[in-house]
Design a protein around this motif. Sequence first.
Motif, mmCIF file in Angstrom:
data_model
loop_
_atom_site.group_PDB
_atom_site.id
_atom_site.type_symbol
_atom_site.label_atom_id
_atom_site.label_comp_id
_atom_site.label_asym_id
_atom_site.label_seq_id
_atom_site.Cartn_x
_atom_site.Cartn_y
_atom_site.Cartn_z
ATOM 1 N N LYS A 65 40.481 16.630 -44.371
ATOM 2 C CA LYS A 65 41.166 17.784 -43.809
ATOM 3 C C LYS A 65 40.929 17.949 -42.321
ATOM 4 O O LYS A 65 41.661 18.672 -41.654
ATOM 5 N N GLY A 66 39.888 17.330 -41.796
ATOM 6 C CA GLY A 66 39.615 17.422 -40.370
ATOM 7 C C GLY A 66 39.198 18.799 -39.920
ATOM 8 O O GLY A 66 39.293 19.134 -38.740
ATOM 9 N N VAL A 67 38.729 19.646 -40.843
ATOM 10 C CA VAL A 67 38.306 21.000 -40.495
ATOM 11 C C VAL A 67 36.860 20.958 -40.032
ATOM 12 O O VAL A 67 35.984 20.506 -40.772
ATOM 13 N N ALA A 68 36.592 21.410 -38.829
ATOM 14 C CA ALA A 68 35.221 21.395 -38.316
ATOM 15 C C ALA A 68 34.368 22.355 -39.123
ATOM 16 O O ALA A 68 34.680 23.535 -39.237
ATOM 17 N N ARG A 69 33.290 21.857 -39.696
ATOM 18 C CA ARG A 69 32.391 22.671 -40.511
ATOM 19 C C ARG A 69 31.021 22.835 -39.875
ATOM 20 O O ARG A 69 30.195 23.557 -40.395
ATOM 21 N N VAL A 70 30.778 22.126 -38.804
ATOM 22 C CA VAL A 70 29.501 22.238 -38.102
ATOM 23 C C VAL A 70 29.785 22.536 -36.641
ATOM 24 O O VAL A 70 30.610 21.884 -36.010
ATOM 25 N N ASP A 71 29.108 23.538 -36.112
ATOM 26 C CA ASP A 71 29.245 23.906 -34.702
ATOM 27 C C ASP A 71 27.852 23.934 -34.099
ATOM 28 O O ASP A 71 27.059 24.828 -34.396
ATOM 29 N N TYR A 72 27.531 22.915 -33.288
ATOM 30 C CA TYR A 72 26.310 22.987 -32.493
ATOM 31 C C TYR A 72 26.706 23.402 -31.082
ATOM 32 O O TYR A 72 27.601 22.807 -30.478
ATOM 33 N N HIS A 73 26.023 24.405 -30.558
ATOM 34 C CA HIS A 73 26.252 24.800 -29.168
ATOM 35 C C HIS A 73 24.907 24.999 -28.498
ATOM 36 O O HIS A 73 24.011 25.650 -29.054
ATOM 37 N N GLY A 74 24.759 24.431 -27.310
ATOM 38 C CA GLY A 74 23.524 24.567 -26.555
ATOM 39 C C GLY A 74 23.764 25.164 -25.185
ATOM 40 O O GLY A 74 24.802 24.921 -24.557
ATOM 41 N N TRP A 75 22.814 25.963 -24.726
ATOM 42 C CA TRP A 75 22.805 26.499 -23.371
ATOM 43 C C TRP A 75 21.815 25.672 -22.562
ATOM 44 O O TRP A 75 20.616 25.636 -22.869
ATOM 45 N N THR A 76 22.308 24.973 -21.536
ATOM 46 C CA THR A 76 21.472 24.036 -20.788
ATOM 47 C C THR A 76 21.699 24.060 -19.281
ATOM 48 O O THR A 76 20.832 23.609 -18.540
ATOM 49 N N THR A 77 22.830 24.539 -18.818
ATOM 50 C CA THR A 77 23.178 24.426 -17.397
ATOM 51 C C THR A 77 22.793 25.686 -16.631
ATOM 52 O O THR A 77 22.538 26.746 -17.214
ATOM 53 N N TYR A 78 22.788 25.557 -15.328
ATOM 54 C CA TYR A 78 22.503 26.720 -14.472
ATOM 55 C C TYR A 78 23.515 27.831 -14.735
ATOM 56 O O TYR A 78 23.164 29.014 -14.832
ATOM 57 N N THR A 79 24.779 27.460 -14.894
ATOM 58 C CA THR A 79 25.816 28.450 -15.210
ATOM 59 C C THR A 79 25.547 29.107 -16.554
ATOM 60 O O THR A 79 25.715 30.325 -16.713
ATOM 61 N N ASP A 80 25.113 28.305 -17.535
ATOM 62 C CA ASP A 80 24.763 28.868 -18.844
ATOM 63 C C ASP A 80 23.690 29.942 -18.714
ATOM 64 O O ASP A 80 23.805 31.039 -19.283
ATOM 65 N N TRP A 81 22.626 29.618 -17.976
ATOM 66 C CA TRP A 81 21.504 30.551 -17.885
ATOM 67 C C TRP A 81 21.867 31.801 -17.099
ATOM 68 O O TRP A 81 21.289 32.859 -17.319
ATOM 69 N N ARG A 82 22.837 31.697 -16.214
ATOM 70 C CA ARG A 82 23.303 32.878 -15.484
ATOM 71 C C ARG A 82 24.303 33.707 -16.295
ATOM 72 O O ARG A 82 24.598 34.843 -15.932
ATOM 73 N N SER A 83 24.792 33.134 -17.402
ATOM 74 C CA SER A 83 25.808 33.835 -18.187
ATOM 75 C C SER A 83 25.215 34.861 -19.136
ATOM 76 O O SER A 83 25.929 35.706 -19.662
ATOM 77 N N GLY A 84 23.919 34.771 -19.398
ATOM 78 C CA GLY A 84 23.297 35.699 -20.320
ATOM 79 C C GLY A 84 22.905 37.004 -19.658
ATOM 80 O O GLY A 84 23.153 37.242 -18.474
ATOM 81 N N THR A 85 22.285 37.863 -20.454
ATOM 82 C CA THR A 85 21.770 39.141 -19.962
ATOM 83 C C THR A 85 20.277 39.001 -19.714
ATOM 84 O O THR A 85 19.507 38.752 -20.649
ATOM 85 N N ALA A 86 19.888 39.121 -18.455
ATOM 86 C CA ALA A 86 18.495 38.905 -18.070
ATOM 87 C C ALA A 86 17.786 40.227 -17.854
ATOM 88 O O ALA A 86 18.309 41.122 -17.178
ATOM 89 N N LYS A 87 16.597 40.358 -18.404
ATOM 90 C CA LYS A 87 15.709 41.483 -18.145
ATOM 91 C C LYS A 87 14.358 40.913 -17.752
ATOM 92 O O LYS A 87 13.509 40.644 -18.596
ATOM 93 N N GLY A 88 14.215 40.651 -16.458
ATOM 94 C CA GLY A 88 12.966 40.097 -15.954
ATOM 95 C C GLY A 88 12.944 38.593 -15.860
ATOM 96 O O GLY A 88 11.963 38.030 -15.370
ATOM 97 N N THR A 89 13.989 37.939 -16.341
ATOM 98 C CA THR A 89 14.073 36.488 -16.219
ATOM 99 C C THR A 89 15.014 36.111 -15.073
ATOM 100 O O THR A 89 15.807 36.925 -14.606
ATOM 101 N N ARG A 90 14.929 34.857 -14.669
ATOM 102 C CA ARG A 90 15.872 34.348 -13.676
ATOM 103 C C ARG A 90 16.192 32.899 -13.999
ATOM 104 O O ARG A 90 15.366 32.157 -14.539
ATOM 105 N N ALA A 91 17.415 32.520 -13.661
ATOM 106 C CA ALA A 91 17.844 31.134 -13.829
ATOM 107 C C ALA A 91 17.337 30.307 -12.663
ATOM 108 O O ALA A 91 17.291 30.787 -11.529
ATOM 109 N N VAL A 92 16.932 29.079 -12.954
ATOM 110 C CA VAL A 92 16.463 28.181 -11.904
ATOM 111 C C VAL A 92 17.236 26.879 -11.981
ATOM 112 O O VAL A 92 17.561 26.382 -13.063
ATOM 113 N N ALA A 93 17.557 26.329 -10.817
ATOM 114 C CA ALA A 93 18.225 25.033 -10.732
ATOM 115 C C ALA A 93 17.172 23.956 -10.536
ATOM 116 O O ALA A 93 15.973 24.212 -10.583
#
Length: 478
Positions: A65-93
């Motif tokens: 059927k070709g229906v995707a049943r597994v979704d792996y998603h990872g946050w790894t890039t500088y843009t990813d880390w800036r996309s979240g909600t930070a309380k006391g954290t900071r993204a670093v390149a």
Amino acid sequence: MTRPTSRRTLLTAALAAAAAGAAHPALATPTAPRGTATDTATDTAAATGAGSRPDAAGPATAAGKGVARVDYHGWTTYTDWRSGTAKGTRAVAGSRHGVVIGTPAGRTEYTDPHTGKKATWDYATWTGPARRLTTPASELVASWNAHTPAGTWILVELRGTYTDGKNTPWYVIGRWAAGDGDIRRTSVDDQTDGRSTVWTDTLSIDDTASSLRIASYRLRLTLYRKPGTGSTPKVWRLGAMASDIPDRFTVPASTPGQGAGKELRLPRYSQNIHVGQYPEYDNGGEAWCSPTSSQMVIEYWGRKPTKDDLAWVEPEYADPQVCHAARYAFDYQYAGCGNWPFNAAYAATYRDMQGVVTRLGSLGDVEKLIGAGIPVITSQSFLKEELDGAGYGTAGHLMCLAGFTAAGDVIAHDPAGSNNDDVRRVYKRREFENIWLRTKRYNANGQVRSGSGGVCYLYFPAKPAPAQQRVLAELGIR
């Protein structure tokens, strides 16, 4: 579907046979704790954390059927880390983008349940954006890669949104540090809201026969450090594998492809030469299939512990790095070395390494990885007669896939070998594929038990070669 009556698989017995709440809300105890019973059967349905899982999902696509049943998603890039909600954290390149403590959001106390030690910590949080799933999930497994110098540690939590719009609690997936001097790394028992439950490291819908699923999720990191210090954890990968596959006792057979006739040169380590060593870590080597497999793949990539790292191991023990892997993958609540994300996180403590937990759809996917030079660590459970040449049966076991014969059969480095020379095995393709990918099976008493549904660990360099990067991307990993 029914849930297991036991908190954890009695993996020690299974592999022995093979050888023969605080001020900060992130530390609060979850409400509505779930009582557990003890099941002393070797082949129990509670295959959680050490090789198989209750109601595990299956291959990455529904057959035909070709229906995707597994979704792996990872946050790894500088843009990813800036996309979240930070309380006391900071993204670093830099060479590896990540998230660290900037100015702490507050201070809290944590009493380690495994040592009784109470300590004060500065903390900061990062909450990822919602990940909406194309196919709502019945299971989620988070994994992470981080550096935690002495005096620091991290907490990983997951919150799902059900298909009816209601939210799960913030479930604790792991309190983790690379070492064991500050806290004892641990999963958390008895987390449920009556609709979903955390089984060691896996968030599962309780009644998968219903239409209820998890439509989206968010991950939250809390980073801790000793007050008044400049130290900080650094997290450079955070992700989750979400899956939902109908139950199956058998899976369609794949045909040999591009990986046929290719074998990677992995070291060979037997868990069973360590039987009786360091019984405080899950009774010693008889239950060390997961860290032994991890160590083989780590060393395939040219990484290994230093002489100083291994100074604590008794000098007469062979392959001390296997003892080291068991100690530093050990989950003090689960009381075992088979916590899936803890093994991936251990692998990523080595220089420029990454580790993820995901599911694959067939041995064809493994062939693509082998063809690109990436070994695969798989989780499976089976009766002795279901896998010719194994010589044992198990309720949950990890092994490394190193390649394929010219006919397409599986070349495995099976840590259940009696010694290192006995580790390399050839298993029939059809038998192996079915025991790895199925979600349901029968035990020796004819009772229905669960299978891992294609769970695997993938360890690879921080900067994969172009061909490796292409294959990983094809499998949803970036």
